[in-house]
Write an enzyme that holds these catalytic residues in place. Structure first.
Site, short mmCIF file in Angstrom:
data_model
loop_
_atom_site.label_atom_id
_atom_site.label_comp_id
_atom_site.label_asym_id
_atom_site.label_seq_id
_atom_site.Cartn_x
_atom_site.Cartn_y
_atom_site.Cartn_z
N TYR A 270 0.81 -1.21 0.00
CA TYR A 270 0.00 0.00 0.00
C TYR A 270 0.85 1.27 0.00
O TYR A 270 0.33 2.37 -0.06
CB TYR A 270 -1.02 0.00 1.13
CG TYR A 270 -0.53 -0.18 2.54
CD1 TYR A 270 0.33 0.72 3.16
CD2 TYR A 270 -0.98 -1.27 3.29
CE1 TYR A 270 0.76 0.56 4.45
CE2 TYR A 270 -0.56 -1.44 4.61
CZ TYR A 270 0.32 -0.52 5.18
OH TYR A 270 0.73 -0.70 6.48
N LYS B 85 5.65 4.42 4.68
CA LYS B 85 6.32 3.37 3.91
C LYS B 85 6.60 3.83 2.48
O LYS B 85 7.61 3.42 1.87
CB LYS B 85 5.49 2.09 3.94
CG LYS B 85 5.47 1.43 5.32
CD LYS B 85 4.64 0.17 5.35
CE LYS B 85 4.58 -0.43 6.75
NZ LYS B 85 5.87 -0.93 7.24
#
Length: 256
Positions: free
Chosen positions: A143, A158
């Protein structure tokens, strides 16, 4: 495979981090595990010892750059050098972005993005001083590039780690330092389970999104990580290896 090499593994007290630490130890590496819970780190070190591997625990808050510098110094003092790093420390919980508090946002970004940068920076500097090169692996999630409702803090952090990895892969390649990511899908770990699928209904819903029909085992993630960290991937840098049973490819809007 990793004999006479020393690796630092953040978030090494449980789950994927522990699995990677144990796999590195089984492959001959000396392992420095770090995290914020000494008891869990000591358990990992004990497991390393049971398999005949050499490891130490250095409790560290990766959000503190001074503490990270001290972590690297401790690893060098004990083993003489650092040859690799696994950025695995993370924090996550599900929350709609519109209701996410500033502290909730900051907590995840500080651990995932800032912590990964502080660790990468400190280890890369040590590798430069050694003149040895090395390998740095960051654990992210798919994601990071496709997004996911309820994870804006983690997805943004991330994604930042992925961008950091690709940027520094170019900057540090002349020093012989490789940087890559691995993006595991749903994995059978207590930490992720408690945060992302709190009950059987939620677990079944997550599982239904995986075309392979099962969750990953931490040892599978560890095996793939060792490939990326090792010499067989010596020409691989700035990449992300996805290991999610086809989950993100199977996302759909239309049809059945």
């Amino acid at each position: 495979m990793f004999t006479d090499r020393t690796f630092i593994v953040t978030g090494g007290g449980s789950g994927i981090g522990r699995a990677i630490a144990l796999a590195l130890g089984a492959a001959g590496a000396c392992v420095v595990v770090t995290g914020r819970t000494p008891e869990k780190l000591d358990e990992t070190v004990a497991l390393l010892g049971e398999q005949g591997a050499d490891g130490i625990a250095v409790p560290t808050d990766v959000r503190d750059p001074g503490a990270v510098d001290a972590l690297v110094e401790a690893a060098v003092h004990h083993y003489g050098a650092v040859h690799g790093l696994v950025n695995n420390a993370a924090g996550n919980f599900v929350a709609p972005g519109i209701d996410l508090s500033p502290n909730g946002w900051k907590a995840v970004v500080d651990i995932v993005l800032n912590g990964s940068f502080y660790c990468t920076r400190a280890v890369a500097r040590q590798m430069r001083n050694q003149g040895t090169g090395g390998s740095i692996l960051s654990v992210i999630a798919s994601y990071a590039w496709h997004g996911h409702p309820g994870t804006v803090h983690s997805a943004a952090a991330k994604a930042g780690v992925l961008a950091m990895t690709r940027t520094l892969a170019v900057e540090l390649a002349p020093l012989g330092i490789r940087l890559n990511c691995i993006a595991p899908g749903p994995t059978e770990t207590k930490g992720a389970g408690a945060a992302l699928w709190a009950d059987d209904t939620a677990r079944a819903h997550v599982l239904s999104s995986v075309p392979a029909g099962r969750f990953a085992d931490p040892t599978e993630v560890a095996d793939a990580s060792l490939f990326v960290l090792g010499d067989r991937a010596s020409y691989m840098t700035g990449e992300c290896l996805t290991l999610d049973g086809g989950q993100w490819l199977g996302k759909q809007v239309y049809g059945q």
